[in-house]
Write an enzyme that holds these catalytic residues in place. Structure first.
Site, short mmCIF file in Angstrom:
data_model
loop_
_atom_site.label_atom_id
_atom_site.label_comp_id
_atom_site.label_asym_id
_atom_site.label_seq_id
_atom_site.Cartn_x
_atom_site.Cartn_y
_atom_site.Cartn_z
N CYS A 44 35.05 22.70 44.62
CA CYS A 44 36.58 22.82 45.45
C CYS A 44 36.35 21.85 46.68
O CYS A 44 37.42 21.71 47.61
CB CYS A 44 37.05 24.12 45.73
SG CYS A 44 37.35 24.84 44.08
N HIS A 46 41.75 24.26 51.37
CA HIS A 46 41.73 24.37 49.74
C HIS A 46 42.77 25.42 49.45
O HIS A 46 42.82 26.44 49.64
CB HIS A 46 40.29 24.49 49.32
CG HIS A 46 39.98 24.90 47.94
ND1 HIS A 46 40.67 24.27 47.00
CD2 HIS A 46 39.48 26.03 47.32
CE1 HIS A 46 40.35 24.57 45.88
NE2 HIS A 46 39.93 25.82 45.94
N ASN A 64 44.79 27.05 41.57
CA ASN A 64 43.80 26.03 42.06
C ASN A 64 43.42 25.12 41.32
O ASN A 64 42.84 25.34 40.41
CB ASN A 64 42.41 27.28 42.37
CG ASN A 64 41.41 26.88 42.85
OD1 ASN A 64 41.16 25.66 43.17
ND2 ASN A 64 40.31 27.53 43.02
N1 ACO Z 1 45.39 40.51 35.74
C1 ACO Z 1 45.44 41.95 36.22
N2 ACO Z 1 44.57 42.54 36.55
C2 ACO Z 1 43.34 41.85 36.71
C3 ACO Z 1 43.35 40.53 36.48
C4 ACO Z 1 44.38 39.82 35.91
N3 ACO Z 1 44.25 38.55 35.87
N4 ACO Z 1 42.25 40.12 36.97
C5 ACO Z 1 41.44 41.33 37.59
N5 ACO Z 1 42.07 42.57 37.34
C6 ACO Z 1 41.95 43.83 37.64
C7 ACO Z 1 40.48 44.01 37.65
O1 ACO Z 1 39.90 44.18 36.53
C8 ACO Z 1 40.22 45.23 38.46
O2 ACO Z 1 40.73 46.48 37.58
P1 ACO Z 1 40.01 47.85 38.11
O3 ACO Z 1 40.07 48.23 39.56
O4 ACO Z 1 40.35 48.67 37.16
O5 ACO Z 1 38.42 47.60 37.74
C9 ACO Z 1 41.51 44.96 39.48
O6 ACO Z 1 42.44 44.13 38.94
C10 ACO Z 1 40.91 44.51 40.90
O7 ACO Z 1 40.18 43.49 40.61
P2 ACO Z 1 39.37 42.80 41.89
O8 ACO Z 1 38.51 41.65 41.49
O9 ACO Z 1 39.00 43.65 42.94
O10 ACO Z 1 40.78 41.82 42.63
P3 ACO Z 1 40.82 41.20 43.79
O11 ACO Z 1 41.73 41.94 44.65
O12 ACO Z 1 39.52 40.92 44.37
O13 ACO Z 1 41.41 39.83 43.46
C11 ACO Z 1 40.66 37.51 42.99
C12 ACO Z 1 40.48 39.06 42.78
C13 ACO Z 1 42.15 37.14 43.08
C14 ACO Z 1 39.75 36.92 42.11
C15 ACO Z 1 40.12 37.43 44.39
O14 ACO Z 1 38.80 38.06 44.56
C16 ACO Z 1 40.03 36.11 44.98
O15 ACO Z 1 41.09 35.38 45.19
N6 ACO Z 1 38.72 35.70 45.29
C17 ACO Z 1 38.46 34.39 45.78
C18 ACO Z 1 38.61 33.34 44.43
C19 ACO Z 1 38.49 32.10 44.85
O16 ACO Z 1 39.01 31.44 45.89
N7 ACO Z 1 38.07 31.13 44.13
C20 ACO Z 1 38.03 29.76 44.15
C21 ACO Z 1 36.94 29.37 44.96
S1 ACO Z 1 37.01 27.53 44.93
C22 ACO Z 1 36.08 26.87 43.69
O17 ACO Z 1 34.95 26.55 44.16
C23 ACO Z 1 36.33 27.16 42.35
#
Ligand code: ACO
Length: 329
Positions: free
Chosen positions: A123, A256, A286
């Site tokens: 990214c 990004h 993304n």
């Molecule tokens: N729909 C519903 N529930 C979901 C989903 C979904 N799509 N995905 C995860 N959950 C659930 C999980 O299973 C978890 O359930 P549990 O509490 O029963 O275990 C709950 O939601 C919370 O999950 P978390 O992983 O704690 O959620 P978080 O608030 O951290 O959000 C996210 C996840 C959106 C991925 C966040 O961590 C994030 O944005 N991280 C950065 C990601 C990013 O920027 N990536 C790109 C980087 S750039 C590149 O190089 C590609």
């Protein structure tokens, strides 16, 4: 060619392309439900700010959408393809193992002879590509570059993994970067820390005539989130200091486009008001290396970013990689 001490580079045109198929959260949730995977529009919007993404049709390659974005950028710059002497293309989803997608784009556009290569910084790819093209122009290695970020991430998404497949989309963005007497690009900085390879990766390989290992995006979302906010802040402060500018002087900030919460938190830490943030993650998801040039083009064509205004580009992604470019548009 001898480098001139006064040689700079500036963006003379921007372009982008989104595949026509738009998939909103409700439609994606319905598709996933058919495989027993549960998600919802409410969860995706609350955690990420994403409402929709675009996916290419079967058979459409990264080079196809890169060419479309490049044509728009060339048109905006008033340049013909044959005037380009450098193509730098940032992607993690190349058409082939080799040659580079940049060479395929070069062929499709009818450009011959100048350098063409891909940049792999996930990214952060476009920020890497722009900083490299700027250095090459300033040192006289090139004069007129096409810098492209293009991705078909839908090819590497595991639609059985709800923690990743709801986040990404396909798209392409491009700029024409040309030698100029006055600076455009004011300062840039690039970083990587390979200790974090495993928190965001596609670990599979092509070997012995088959894909071996896991060919899908795997991510520790929380680890990525925590690292991203800190490094975006430090690299932004560093490029601002290099250019002798303050965060308050920035007209536009284009981070990004991964997650609205990361973007807001990066802007808040830097002291940039939310209304100066360009946001396209809601409609694009993304798009990895394409996200920054796509957002730039949307803001330029929408009449928000005007000539002479300052823009801070911030990249962060797998590797772990990060970087920033400060420019006067
Ligand atoms: N729909 C519903 N529930 C979901 C989903 C979904 N799509 N995905 C995860 N959950 C659930 C999980 O299973 C978890 O359930 P549990 O509490 O029963 O275990 C709950 O939601 C919370 O999950 P978390 O992983 O704690 O959620 P978080 O608030 O951290 O959000 C996210 C996840 C959106 C991925 C966040 O961590 C994030 O944005 N991280 C950065 C990601 C990013 O920027 N990536 C790109 C980087 S750039 C590149 O190089 C590609």
């Amino acid at each position: 060619m001898n480098p001139s001490p006064a040689r700079h580079s500036r963006i003379t045109g921007t372009g982008s392309h989104l595949p026509p198929q738009r998939v909103d959260n409700a439609e994606l949730a319905e598709r996933l439900a058919a495989d027993g995977i549960e998600t919802s529009d409410a969860w995706i919007v609350e955690r990420t700010g994403i409402r929709a993404r675009h996916f290419v049709a079967p058979g459409v390659q990264t080079s196809d959408i890169a060419v479309q974005a490049a044509r728009h950028a060339l048109e905006a710059a008033g340049r013909r393809p044959e005037e380009i002497d450098l193509v730098v293309l940032a992607t993690s989803t190349p058409d082939m193992v080799f040659p580079s997608t940049a060479c395929i784009v070069q062929r499709k556009l009818g450009i011959h002879g100048g350098a063409a290569f891909d940049v792999q910084a996930v990214c952060t790819g476009f920020v890497y590509a722009l900083a490299l093209a700027d250095s090459m122009i300033r040192t006289g290695l090139a004069s007129r570059a096409l810098v492209i970020g293009a991705e078909v991430f839908s090819r590497i998404l595991d639609f059985k993994d709800r923690t990743t497949c709801v986040l990404f989309g396909d798209g392409a963005g491009a700029v024409v970067l040309e030698a100029s007497d006055a600076p455009g690009i004011l300062a840039s900085e690039l970083h990587a820390d390979g200790r974090h390879v495993d928190i965001l990766c596609v670990p599979g390989q092509v070997a012995g005539g088959a894909v071996t290992g896991d060919p899908f995006v795997r991510m520790d979302g929380q680890a990525v989130f925590k690292l991203a906010v800190g490094v975006l802040d430090s690299v932004s402060r560093s490029v601002l200091a290099k250019a002798g500018r303050s965060a308050q002087s920035i007209d536009w900030m284009i981070p990004h486009q991964a997650n609205l919460r990361i973007m807001h938190s990066a802007a808040r830490r830097l002291g940039v008001p939310a209304e100066r943030l360009v946001v396209t993650v809601d409609e694009h998801g993304n798009t990895s290396a394409a996200s920054i040039p796509l957002a730039l083009d949307v803001a330029v064509r929408g009449g928000r970013i005007a000539r002479g205004q300052s823009v801070l580009l911030q990249g962060v992604g797998g590797g772990f990689t990060w970087g920033a470019v400060l420019l006067d548009f």
